[in-house]
Design a protein around this motif. Structure first.
Motif, PDB file in Angstrom:
ATOM      1  N   GLY A 165       0.815  -1.216   0.000  1.00 11.44           N
ATOM      2  CA  GLY A 165       0.000   0.000   0.000  1.00 11.44           C
ATOM      3  C   GLY A 165       0.845   1.260   0.000  1.00 11.44           C
ATOM      4  O   GLY A 165       0.477   2.268  -0.624  1.00 11.44           O
ATOM      5  N   ILE A 166       1.970   1.211   0.683  1.00 10.03           N
ATOM      6  CA  ILE A 166       2.874   2.371   0.716  1.00 10.03           C
ATOM      7  C   ILE A 166       3.402   2.668  -0.676  1.00 10.03           C
ATOM      8  O   ILE A 166       3.408   3.817  -1.124  1.00 10.03           O
ATOM      9  N   GLN A 199       2.081   1.661  -3.492  1.00  7.65           N
ATOM     10  CA  GLN A 199       0.963   2.026  -4.355  1.00  7.65           C
ATOM     11  C   GLN A 199       0.624   3.509  -4.175  1.00  7.65           C
ATOM     12  O   GLN A 199       0.320   4.212  -5.142  1.00  7.65           O
ATOM     13  N   ALA A 200       0.711   3.989  -2.924  1.00  6.55           N
ATOM     14  CA  ALA A 200       0.435   5.404  -2.651  1.00  6.55           C
ATOM     15  C   ALA A 200       1.477   6.313  -3.290  1.00  6.55           C
ATOM     16  O   ALA A 200       1.224   7.494  -3.539  1.00  6.55           O
ATOM     17  N   LYS A 201       2.657   5.752  -3.581  1.00  5.01           N
ATOM     18  CA  LYS A 201       3.708   6.538  -4.230  1.00  5.01           C
ATOM     19  C   LYS A 201       3.561   6.580  -5.754  1.00  5.01           C
ATOM     20  O   LYS A 201       4.371   7.210  -6.429  1.00  5.01           O
ATOM     21  N   GLY A 202       2.553   5.853  -6.251  1.00  7.00           N
ATOM     22  CA  GLY A 202       2.283   5.936  -7.676  1.00  7.00           C
ATOM     23  C   GLY A 202       2.402   4.644  -8.454  1.00  7.00           C
ATOM     24  O   GLY A 202       2.122   4.617  -9.661  1.00  7.00           O
ATOM     25  N   LEU A 203       2.825   3.557  -7.792  1.00 12.51           N
ATOM     26  CA  LEU A 203       2.934   2.289  -8.507  1.00 12.51           C
ATOM     27  C   LEU A 203       1.554   1.653  -8.658  1.00 12.51           C
ATOM     28  O   LEU A 203       0.655   1.877  -7.856  1.00 12.51           O
ATOM     29  N   SER A 204       1.414   0.836  -9.689  1.00 16.80           N
ATOM     30  CA  SER A 204       0.164   0.114  -9.871  1.00 16.80           C
ATOM     31  C   SER A 204       0.051  -0.944  -8.772  1.00 16.80           C
ATOM     32  O   SER A 204       1.064  -1.359  -8.192  1.00 16.80           O
ATOM     33  N   PRO A 205      -1.167  -1.391  -8.457  1.00 17.81           N
ATOM     34  CA  PRO A 205      -1.326  -2.406  -7.398  1.00 17.81           C
ATOM     35  C   PRO A 205      -0.468  -3.642  -7.639  1.00 17.81           C
ATOM     36  O   PRO A 205       0.143  -4.162  -6.705  1.00 17.81           O
ATOM     37  N   ALA A 206      -0.410  -4.111  -8.882  1.00 21.35           N
ATOM     38  CA  ALA A 206       0.362  -5.322  -9.170  1.00 21.35           C
ATOM     39  C   ALA A 206       1.858  -5.076  -8.976  1.00 21.35           C
ATOM     40  O   ALA A 206       2.570  -5.903  -8.383  1.00 21.35           O
TER      41      ALA A 206
END
Length: 243
Positions: A113-114, A116-123
């Protein structure tokens, strides 16, 4: 007169730039603070005494006593402050280890989640979290969540030593100025030398703190000038009254 006490929690959350960087910044911070305190406190002391008496021995005695007492005080203050910071960092590390042992899957989801919050896709965030966790889960979480490195914690002894040495170096300036100048000019010479030194240390402080240099220098110069003016006034009044 340590005016920039480190916040243990805030410091723990700051990102670092590799092993040893936090320690070097800690030394620099303690050194700049120590130098500022040495300059201002000893300058105020010797100017106050010089305003009350022209006896060079009395002025130097007061100055040397102020240097010794101030260096010990600064070292002790830094040691206690940084020790508290280090205790906080160790507690955060212990908590992270405990949470990883109790709920590894939940911590993996949190780490993903960290990212993902920085801009990466969930996968991608999940893949990064899994790969970092496979290498060193504690290090991965400490870095992503807290900006901490378990092998690069702050050292209270280093901060104490840097602060004490810097205090003595800073205090040497007003002590030398007041002792080498003539009787008629010693106060003005000391005042001027101290203001120049505060401009320099204010610039360094602003650079380390990524703040505006003009404001930082102005604060130090005004504070130092007020301190010296106040001690001069008190010393002058005591000298005139003969107390």
């Amino acid at each position: 007169m340590n005016t920039l006490e480190p916040d243990p929690v805030a410091t723990a959350a700051e990102p670092h730039n590799g092993n040893g960087m936090r320690a070097r910044l800690n030394w620099l911070r303690a050194g700049v603070l120590g130098a500022n305190d040495g300059i201002i406190s000893v300058a105020g002391l010797v100017i106050g005494v010089a305003a009350a008496t022209t006896d060079r021995t009395a002025i130097l005695t007061a100055g040397v006593a102020g240097v010794v007492a101030g260096a010990v005080s600064m070292a002790l203050g830094e040691y206690v402050s940084v020790s508290s910071q280090r205790d906080t960092e160790r507690a955060l590390i212990a908590r992270e280890r405990r949470e990883l042992a109790e709920d590894p899957e939940g911590e993996l989801i949190e780490l993903a989640g960290i990212y993902q919050a920085k801009g990466l896709s969930p996968a991608t965030a999940r893949a990064v979290a899994e790969e970092l966790t496979a290498i060193d889960p504690v290090k991965a979480h400490l870095d992503a969540e807290l900006g901490l490195d378990a092998e690069d914690l702050t050292n209270p002894w280093h901060a104490a030593l840097a602060s004490a040495i810097a205090f003595v170096v800073g205090a040497a300036l007003p002590l030398l100025a007041v002792s080498l100048a003539s009787e008629s000019t010693r106060i003005l010479v000391t005042f001027a030398a101290v203001l120049v030194a505060l401009v320099a240390t204010g610039s360094v402080s602003a650079h380390l703190g990524r703040a505006g240099r003009r404001r930082a220098m102005l604060r130090l110069v005004l504070g130092g000038a007020l301190a010296m003016a106040a001690t001069f006034g008190i010393g002058y009044l005591l000298g005139v009254s003969g107390i």
